[in-house]
Enzyme design. Structure first.
Site, PDB file in Angstrom:
ATOM      1  N   LYS A 195       0.834  -1.205   0.000  1.00 28.13           N
ATOM      2  CA  LYS A 195       0.000   0.000   0.000  1.00 28.13           C
ATOM      3  C   LYS A 195       0.863   1.247   0.000  1.00 28.13           C
ATOM      4  CE  LYS A 195      -1.420   1.964   3.703  1.00 28.13           C
ATOM      5  NZ  LYS A 195      -1.999   2.277   5.027  1.00 28.13           N
ATOM      6  N   ASP A 221      -5.804  -5.017  11.814  1.00 34.97           N
ATOM      7  CA  ASP A 221      -5.246  -3.671  11.982  1.00 34.97           C
ATOM      8  C   ASP A 221      -5.474  -3.225  13.420  1.00 34.97           C
ATOM      9  OD1 ASP A 221      -3.866  -1.447  11.195  1.00 34.97           O
ATOM     10  OD2 ASP A 221      -5.242  -0.885   9.592  1.00 34.97           O
TER      11      ASP A 221
END
Length: 328
Positions: A195, A221
């Site tokens: 990312k 996350d």
């Protein structure tokens, strides 16, 4: 816990959570008077003696972050002036955690500033829950316990998805350490989303490192803010033919249009389930079966007992992981 030597208080953002903790411990929650003056100033008074007691005070410094933080600082000062023997601040969510380094000139390191403020206020020990980066521990000059919640989540997520064909996915390189810890503990494969972030709160997922085709993917996350990172990751996993995609994050901030984004992701079949904890009060999803809140009260109950008995906190994680391996 000995109620004559220990007392548990909650400030405004953790009242429901601490109510459940105290119910499990079979001890009353300490009473606080909390008022706000006409000009917005905060007033706090503890309605019972804390002299020579070990005090545990809970507060999540979530939105409005500055008000929540100031409330905690004022409470700590009141406890210190009330001659508490020790003051342990337990922060299910630690605001300003992402401002932990300078990326450009003339920027602050606000996470360090908050640590200094808590220490100066008079706290004896701090417990942080799934902090954004481990370096935050070094910002304090007092004992810091970093609490992990992954085992609490895994009991539910692995029960729902099963271990067969399950892959743990990190939505970016920054979360690899967290995802690898979970994957290793249950002997599961790991995948990583490549990312880049061109601007604040803007994320673009580019590629998947690891095998995810026909797999049940669990994106892990520490927090969800606007939801851009994990939704972009979920979309990429679907493009790589993932069978199921679930998201697991300790702290659900859901700022801006995040609730609408996730509702759309549910409707379009991008995300099957979204799991967050109650480290922050969750009020933005109504009667949504794909959105599930994991209760951290049992974890904090065990942590408080460890403090009271001077026992190891790390033993909690080992015990739970062994149970998951055997029973889930």
């Amino acid at each position: 816990m000995d109620r004559h030597n220990h007392v548990v208080f909650s400030l405004s953002k953790t009242h429901d959570l601490v109510s459940r903790i105290c119910q499990k411990l079979k001890m009353p929650m300490g009473l606080i008077t909390h008022n706000e003056f006409a000009d917005g100033e905060t007033y706090i008074r503890f309605e019972e003696s804390v002299r020579n007691k070990d005090v545990f005070i809970f507060q999540s410094t979530c939105a409005p972050v500055n008000d929540s933080l100031m409330e905690l600082l004022i409470a700590i000062d009141a406890l210190k002036r009330g001659s508490a023997k020790s003051i342990t601040a337990i922060l299910p969510y630690y605001g300003y955690a992402r401002q932990d380094r300078k990326t450009m000139g003339r920027e602050p390191i606000t996470s360090k500033l908050v640590a200094d403020l808590l220490t100066t206020a008079g706290v004896s020990r701090v417990a942080l829950t799934d902090i954004h980066s481990d370096q935050t521990q070094g910002f304090f000059n007092i004992p810091v316990d970093t609490l992990r919640t992954y085992h609490v989540f895994l009991t539910r997520t692995v029960e729902l998805l099963g271990k067969k064909d399950l892959v743990v996915v990190s939505p970016d390189y920054g979360g690899v350490k967290r995802a690898r810890l979970i994957a290793t503990s249950l002997e599961l494969p790991l995948a990583i989303i490549d990312k880049r972030r061109p601007a604040h709160n803007v994320a673009e997922s580019i590629n998947v490192l690891g095998e995810v085709a026909n797999k049940n993917c669990l994106i892990v996350d520490d927090m969800i803010d606007t939801g851009g990172t994990v939704i972009a990751a979920a979309k990429l996993l679907r493009e790589h033919h993932a069978k199921k995609v679930c998201v697991m994050a300790t702290h659900g901030l859901f700022n801006g249009e995040a609730p609408q984004r996730f509702q759309k992701a549910f409707n379009e079949g991008l995300v099957d389930y979204l799991f967050v904890s109650n480290s922050i009060p969750q009020t933005k999803f109504d009667q949504c079966p794909q959105f599930q809140v994991i209760d951290l009260a049992p974890l904090f109950e065990e942590v408080l007992l460890c403090y009271a008995n001077n026992s190891s906190i790390s033993a909690i994680y080992t015990r739970h992981i062994e149970w998951i391996k055997k029973h889930v």
